[in-house]
Design a protein around this motif. Structure first.
Motif, PDB file in Angstrom:
ATOM      1  N   ALA A 132       0.855  -1.191   0.000  1.00 44.66           N
ATOM      2  CA  ALA A 132       0.000   0.000   0.000  1.00 44.66           C
ATOM      3  C   ALA A 132       0.887   1.235   0.000  1.00 44.66           C
ATOM      4  O   ALA A 132       1.856   1.319   0.763  1.00 44.66           O
ATOM      5  CB  ALA A 132      -0.913   0.006   1.227  1.00 44.66           C
ATOM      6  N   ASN A 133       0.567   2.194  -0.861  1.00 47.16           N
ATOM      7  CA  ASN A 133       1.324   3.445  -0.870  1.00 47.16           C
ATOM      8  C   ASN A 133       0.401   4.594  -1.210  1.00 47.16           C
ATOM      9  O   ASN A 133      -0.612   4.427  -1.887  1.00 47.16           O
ATOM     10  CB  ASN A 133       2.504   3.365  -1.847  1.00 47.16           C
ATOM     11  N   GLY A 134       0.747   5.755  -0.723  1.00 41.22           N
ATOM     12  CA  GLY A 134      -0.085   6.939  -0.946  1.00 41.22           C
ATOM     13  C   GLY A 134       0.388   8.062  -0.061  1.00 41.22           C
ATOM     14  O   GLY A 134       1.592   8.299   0.068  1.00 41.22           O
ATOM     15  N   GLY A 135      -0.539   8.733   0.601  1.00 40.00           N
ATOM     16  CA  GLY A 135      -0.155   9.833   1.466  1.00 40.00           C
ATOM     17  C   GLY A 135      -1.367  10.515   2.063  1.00 40.00           C
ATOM     18  O   GLY A 135      -2.511  10.197   1.739  1.00 40.00           O
ATOM     19  N   GLY A 136      -1.074  11.450   2.948  1.00 39.27           N
ATOM     20  CA  GLY A 136      -2.157  12.166   3.599  1.00 39.27           C
ATOM     21  C   GLY A 136      -1.627  13.312   4.422  1.00 39.27           C
ATOM     22  O   GLY A 136      -0.430  13.600   4.448  1.00 39.27           O
ATOM     23  N   GLY A 137      -2.531  13.959   5.109  1.00 38.52           N
ATOM     24  CA  GLY A 137      -2.160  15.074   5.952  1.00 38.52           C
ATOM     25  C   GLY A 137      -3.276  15.408   6.910  1.00 38.52           C
ATOM     26  O   GLY A 137      -4.401  14.927   6.767  1.00 38.52           O
ATOM     27  N   TYR A 138      -2.960  16.223   7.927  1.00 36.01           N
ATOM     28  CA  TYR A 138      -3.980  16.602   8.890  1.00 36.01           C
ATOM     29  C   TYR A 138      -3.616  17.937   9.520  1.00 36.01           C
ATOM     30  O   TYR A 138      -2.466  18.364   9.530  1.00 36.01           O
ATOM     31  CB  TYR A 138      -4.141  15.537   9.981  1.00 36.01           C
ATOM     32  N   GLY A 139      -4.638  18.575  10.071  1.00 37.16           N
ATOM     33  CA  GLY A 139      -4.455  19.787  10.855  1.00 37.16           C
ATOM     34  C   GLY A 139      -4.885  19.530  12.284  1.00 37.16           C
ATOM     35  O   GLY A 139      -5.835  18.780  12.528  1.00 37.16           O
ATOM     36  N   VAL A 140      -4.182  20.134  13.244  1.00 35.96           N
ATOM     37  CA  VAL A 140      -4.485  19.974  14.664  1.00 35.96           C
ATOM     38  C   VAL A 140      -5.074  21.264  15.196  1.00 35.96           C
ATOM     39  O   VAL A 140      -4.524  22.348  14.987  1.00 35.96           O
ATOM     40  CB  VAL A 140      -3.219  19.634  15.476  1.00 35.96           C
ATOM     41  N   MET A 141      -6.204  21.158  15.891  1.00 36.34           N
ATOM     42  CA  MET A 141      -6.850  22.291  16.537  1.00 36.34           C
ATOM     43  C   MET A 141      -7.186  21.895  17.958  1.00 36.34           C
ATOM     44  O   MET A 141      -8.160  21.176  18.191  1.00 36.34           O
ATOM     45  CB  MET A 141      -8.100  22.710  15.758  1.00 36.34           C
ATOM     46  N   GLY A 142      -6.359  22.317  18.907  1.00 33.75           N
ATOM     47  CA  GLY A 142      -6.516  21.849  20.273  1.00 33.75           C
ATOM     48  C   GLY A 142      -6.111  20.396  20.332  1.00 33.75           C
ATOM     49  O   GLY A 142      -4.978  20.033  20.045  1.00 33.75           O
ATOM     50  N   ARG A 143      -7.056  19.521  20.666  1.00 38.97           N
ATOM     51  CA  ARG A 143      -6.797  18.080  20.639  1.00 38.97           C
ATOM     52  C   ARG A 143      -7.484  17.383  19.476  1.00 38.97           C
ATOM     53  O   ARG A 143      -7.353  16.166  19.319  1.00 38.97           O
ATOM     54  CB  ARG A 143      -7.251  17.441  21.960  1.00 38.97           C
ATOM     55  N   PHE A 144      -8.193  18.121  18.671  1.00 42.38           N
ATOM     56  CA  PHE A 144      -8.921  17.528  17.558  1.00 42.38           C
ATOM     57  C   PHE A 144      -8.112  17.587  16.271  1.00 42.38           C
ATOM     58  O   PHE A 144      -7.350  18.536  16.031  1.00 42.38           O
ATOM     59  CB  PHE A 144     -10.270  18.216  17.375  1.00 42.38           C
TER      60      PHE A 144
ATOM     61  N   ILE B  96      -8.255  16.922  11.950  1.00 41.34           N
ATOM     62  CA  ILE B  96      -9.066  16.763  10.743  1.00 41.34           C
ATOM     63  C   ILE B  96      -8.132  16.684   9.545  1.00 41.34           C
ATOM     64  O   ILE B  96      -7.132  17.404   9.470  1.00 41.34           O
ATOM     65  CB  ILE B  96     -10.082  17.923  10.581  1.00 41.34           C
ATOM     66  N   GLY B  97      -8.413  15.770   8.629  1.00 43.95           N
ATOM     67  CA  GLY B  97      -7.533  15.600   7.477  1.00 43.95           C
ATOM     68  C   GLY B  97      -8.072  14.589   6.501  1.00 43.95           C
ATOM     69  O   GLY B  97      -9.278  14.330   6.432  1.00 43.95           O
ATOM     70  N   GLY B  98      -7.174  13.979   5.762  1.00 47.16           N
ATOM     71  CA  GLY B  98      -7.580  12.997   4.762  1.00 47.16           C
ATOM     72  C   GLY B  98      -6.393  12.239   4.209  1.00 47.16           C
ATOM     73  O   GLY B  98      -5.230  12.608   4.431  1.00 47.16           O
ATOM     74  N   GLU B  99      -6.683  11.156   3.489  1.00 47.02           N
ATOM     75  CA  GLU B  99      -5.643  10.288   2.941  1.00 47.02           C
ATOM     76  C   GLU B  99      -6.091   9.703   1.605  1.00 47.02           C
ATOM     77  O   GLU B  99      -7.283   9.605   1.330  1.00 47.02           O
ATOM     78  CB  GLU B  99      -5.347   9.129   3.904  1.00 47.02           C
ATOM     79  N   GLY B 100      -5.128   9.309   0.813  1.00 47.01           N
ATOM     80  CA  GLY B 100      -5.405   8.584  -0.421  1.00 47.01           C
ATOM     81  C   GLY B 100      -4.387   7.472  -0.609  1.00 47.01           C
ATOM     82  O   GLY B 100      -3.183   7.686  -0.374  1.00 47.01           O
ATOM     83  N   TYR B 101      -4.844   6.281  -1.000  1.00 53.66           N
ATOM     84  CA  TYR B 101      -3.946   5.127  -1.109  1.00 53.66           C
ATOM     85  C   TYR B 101      -4.201   4.316  -2.373  1.00 53.66           C
ATOM     86  O   TYR B 101      -5.325   4.256  -2.875  1.00 53.66           O
ATOM     87  CB  TYR B 101      -4.125   4.196   0.097  1.00 53.66           C
ATOM     88  N   GLY B 102      -3.139   3.698  -2.835  1.00 55.31           N
ATOM     89  CA  GLY B 102      -3.220   2.722  -3.901  1.00 55.31           C
ATOM     90  C   GLY B 102      -2.675   1.388  -3.399  1.00 55.31           C
ATOM     91  O   GLY B 102      -1.660   1.352  -2.691  1.00 55.31           O
TER      92      GLY B 102
END
Length: 233
Positions: free
Chosen positions: A64-76, A78-84
């Motif tokens: 499996a390979n791909g990537g993603g990212g997220y943002g941190v706000m306090g302890r929460f 939110i982000g996303g990912e995509g994989y092949g």
């Protein structure tokens, strides 16, 4: 589908970089990067039919390979990912190739953080496409004969996917500052569930295909990430 996954990944990385600039008050920031690892697949029913037809069986573990990212706000988070995900087996001139691509929208929560290190739980929901290609080598090396004897069929369908896991990231910063940015590494492990058999509408060219066994990217996963970003503590 690979182009779609790549586009999703690039957008996610851009979002991660934007979040990484917001380090004003509280705990804010973002990380993004590329992933590589292993995905366990549910191919038991498929392999039963492949074996009965004299075709090579697929491995239950795929790259499996791909990537993603997220943002941190306090302890929460939110982000996303995509994989092949891809796996291929060949035997006696027959080739079976399974190709999967998917993307998810993720929400998470920090369960531990200290300076540049953080651990968090993450849940995601999304969708993807799966294709199964079965081909047979031509009997001749002559071009004209190849046109008439080469045989290949590709079945494909779309599916929803759900995932849950635990992730850990570390920004390679060795200072005691209240913020860190730069190169980051991470590790993720969890479980994906794709109810392909419930919603599948398999196609071969423009024809709908029935009696397809239930298989897909349902199972555990583990990935390693390398990327970058910035966080304020």
């Amino acid at each position: 589908m690979k182009k779609t996954v790549l586009l999703i990944t690039l957008i996610i990385l851009l979002v991660g970089l934007v979040f990484s600039q917001e380090v004003k008050n509280g705990q804010y920031g973002g990380l993004g990067g590329g992933d590589i690892g292993a995905q366990w697949l549910d191919v038991k029913e498929l392999n039963t039919q492949l074996k009965a037809a004299g075709l090579p069986e697929l491995s239950e573990v795929a790259l499996a390979n791909g990537g993603g990212g997220y943002g941190v706000m306090g302890r929460f988070i939110i982000g996303g990912e995509g994989y092949g995900i891809a796996t291929k087996e060949k035997s006696s001139g027959n080739t079976v190739h399974l190709d999967i691509g998917y993307g998810t929208f993720n929400i998470g929560y920090l369960i531990f953080s200290k300076q540049a290190f953080r651990m968090y739980v993450l849940g995601g929901i999304g969708g993807g496409e799966i294709s199964l290609k079965i081909s047979q080598d031509p009997d001749s090396t002559d071009f004209e004969d190849t046109l008439s004897t080469f045989n290949e069929n590709t079945l494909y369908t779309e599916f929803p996917i759900f995932k849950v896991g635990i992730n850990a990231d570390y920004i390679l910063s060795f200072s005691d500052d209240e913020a860190a940015g730069g190169l980051a590494i991470g590790l993720a492990a969890g479980y994906t569930y794709a109810p392909v058999g419930w919603v599948s509408d398999w196609k071969l060219s423009d024809r709908t295909i029935g009696s397809v066994p239930n298989f897909g990217p349902t199972g555990p996963y583990i990935t390693f990430r390398i990327g970058g970003g910035g966080l304020a503590f």
